[in-house]
Motif scaffolding. Sequence first.
Motif, PDB file in Angstrom:
ATOM      1  N   PHE A  73     -21.554  33.292  -3.926  1.00  0.00           N
ATOM      2  CA  PHE A  73     -22.313  34.846  -4.790  1.00  0.00           C
ATOM      3  C   PHE A  73     -21.266  35.004  -5.880  1.00  0.00           C
ATOM      4  CE2 PHE A  73     -21.694  35.558   0.377  1.00  0.00           C
ATOM      5  CZ  PHE A  73     -22.831  34.538   0.821  1.00  0.00           C
ATOM      6  N   THR A  74     -20.292  35.090  -6.111  1.00  0.00           N
ATOM      7  CA  THR A  74     -19.599  34.841  -7.353  1.00  0.00           C
ATOM      8  C   THR A  74     -20.124  34.832  -8.356  1.00  0.00           C
ATOM      9  OG1 THR A  74     -17.277  35.038  -6.646  1.00  0.00           O
ATOM     10  CG2 THR A  74     -17.454  34.937  -8.619  1.00  0.00           C
ATOM     11  N   ILE A  75     -21.202  33.458  -8.678  1.00  0.00           N
ATOM     12  CA  ILE A  75     -21.613  33.363 -10.051  1.00  0.00           C
ATOM     13  C   ILE A  75     -22.912  33.723 -10.012  1.00  0.00           C
ATOM     14  CG2 ILE A  75     -19.794  30.574  -9.782  1.00  0.00           C
ATOM     15  CD1 ILE A  75     -22.829  29.374  -9.130  1.00  0.00           C
ATOM     16  N   ASN A  76     -23.506  34.158  -8.339  1.00  0.00           N
ATOM     17  CA  ASN A  76     -24.646  34.275  -8.932  1.00  0.00           C
ATOM     18  C   ASN A  76     -24.694  35.881  -8.931  1.00  0.00           C
ATOM     19  OD1 ASN A  76     -26.714  32.612  -9.075  1.00  0.00           O
ATOM     20  ND2 ASN A  76     -26.155  32.342  -6.219  1.00  0.00           N
ATOM     21  N   GLY A  77     -23.371  37.067  -9.661  1.00  0.00           N
ATOM     22  CA  GLY A  77     -23.249  37.775 -10.072  1.00  0.00           C
ATOM     23  C   GLY A  77     -23.238  39.098  -8.558  1.00  0.00           C
ATOM     24  N   TRP A  78     -22.301  38.795  -7.113  1.00  0.00           N
ATOM     25  CA  TRP A  78     -21.746  39.192  -6.174  1.00  0.00           C
ATOM     26  C   TRP A  78     -20.769  38.760  -5.574  1.00  0.00           C
ATOM     27  CZ3 TRP A  78     -26.144  42.368  -2.419  1.00  0.00           C
ATOM     28  CH2 TRP A  78     -27.224  42.107  -3.290  1.00  0.00           C
ATOM     29  N   ASP A 180     -30.364  36.618  -8.113  1.00  0.00           N
ATOM     30  CA  ASP A 180     -30.591  36.424  -6.157  1.00  0.00           C
ATOM     31  C   ASP A 180     -28.971  36.124  -5.806  1.00  0.00           C
ATOM     32  OD1 ASP A 180     -30.666  34.570  -3.664  1.00  0.00           O
ATOM     33  OD2 ASP A 180     -32.834  36.196  -3.588  1.00  0.00           O
ATOM     34  N   PRO A 181     -28.582  36.527  -4.563  1.00  0.00           N
ATOM     35  CA  PRO A 181     -26.558  36.177  -4.417  1.00  0.00           C
ATOM     36  C   PRO A 181     -26.708  34.498  -4.283  1.00  0.00           C
ATOM     37  CG  PRO A 181     -27.931  37.354  -2.046  1.00  0.00           C
ATOM     38  CD  PRO A 181     -28.650  37.665  -3.544  1.00  0.00           C
ATOM     39  N   LEU A 182     -28.216  33.860  -3.508  1.00  0.00           N
ATOM     40  CA  LEU A 182     -28.100  32.742  -2.994  1.00  0.00           C
ATOM     41  C   LEU A 182     -28.310  31.881  -4.524  1.00  0.00           C
ATOM     42  CD1 LEU A 182     -28.848  32.340   0.446  1.00  0.00           C
ATOM     43  CD2 LEU A 182     -27.300  31.898   0.001  1.00  0.00           C
ATOM     44  N   THR A 183     -29.468  31.959  -4.995  1.00  0.00           N
ATOM     45  CA  THR A 183     -29.660  31.538  -6.071  1.00  0.00           C
ATOM     46  C   THR A 183     -29.788  31.758  -7.482  1.00  0.00           C
ATOM     47  OG1 THR A 183     -32.066  32.555  -5.232  1.00  0.00           O
ATOM     48  CG2 THR A 183     -31.585  29.921  -4.302  1.00  0.00           C
TER      49      THR A 183
END
Length: 196
Positions: A73-78, A180-183
Amino acid sequence: MAKPIDRRQFTAGIVAAGIGTSRAVASAPSSVVPQQLHLKPNGWMPNSPLPVLFYRNALPVQGDLATAMEHLFTINGWPPQWRNGVYDFHHYHSTAHEVLGFAAGHADLVLGGEGGEPVTVHAGDVLVLPTGTGHCRITASNDFLVIGAYPENEHWDICRTAASPEVLERMRHVRFPASDPLTGTAGALPKLWQQS
């Protein structure tokens, strides 16, 4: 005095600990397609014109799944803001979109307010709730663990009553997530929410 551990056992332990996290993060597929749940306003629950995104079996249940979800989540901006469960009362957030990563156990939830959409979630599942979406826990296993995260610079509130005109206006101004928090930016959320 502790019994010394040999290098092979130590290395195997380090590798096993690292693989759980890195494998879970690495295996978030770039083409995962979430189920979309379209929830209309329901009683005092505003819900959202944007669909809830339900990623079933999004991540493998192995290793330290909670830490793997937090990293992903962190690396995807969440960035994650808490580890806990889901409240057992109907509520929504007017200041943020929310991702719920289910890191352990299982639960029955209702989305969209009283009499809304029942969903059963299991470890490895992920729900993305647009601002205004009602949610409530009905039952949960004793080991139920959730990672709660929000787009960068968004902070959640808890609303348990009908949305006033000011609250509705605040919801309209919640920033559109960049990823997207996953991708990430190429994931499903920006495309699906843009189309809504």
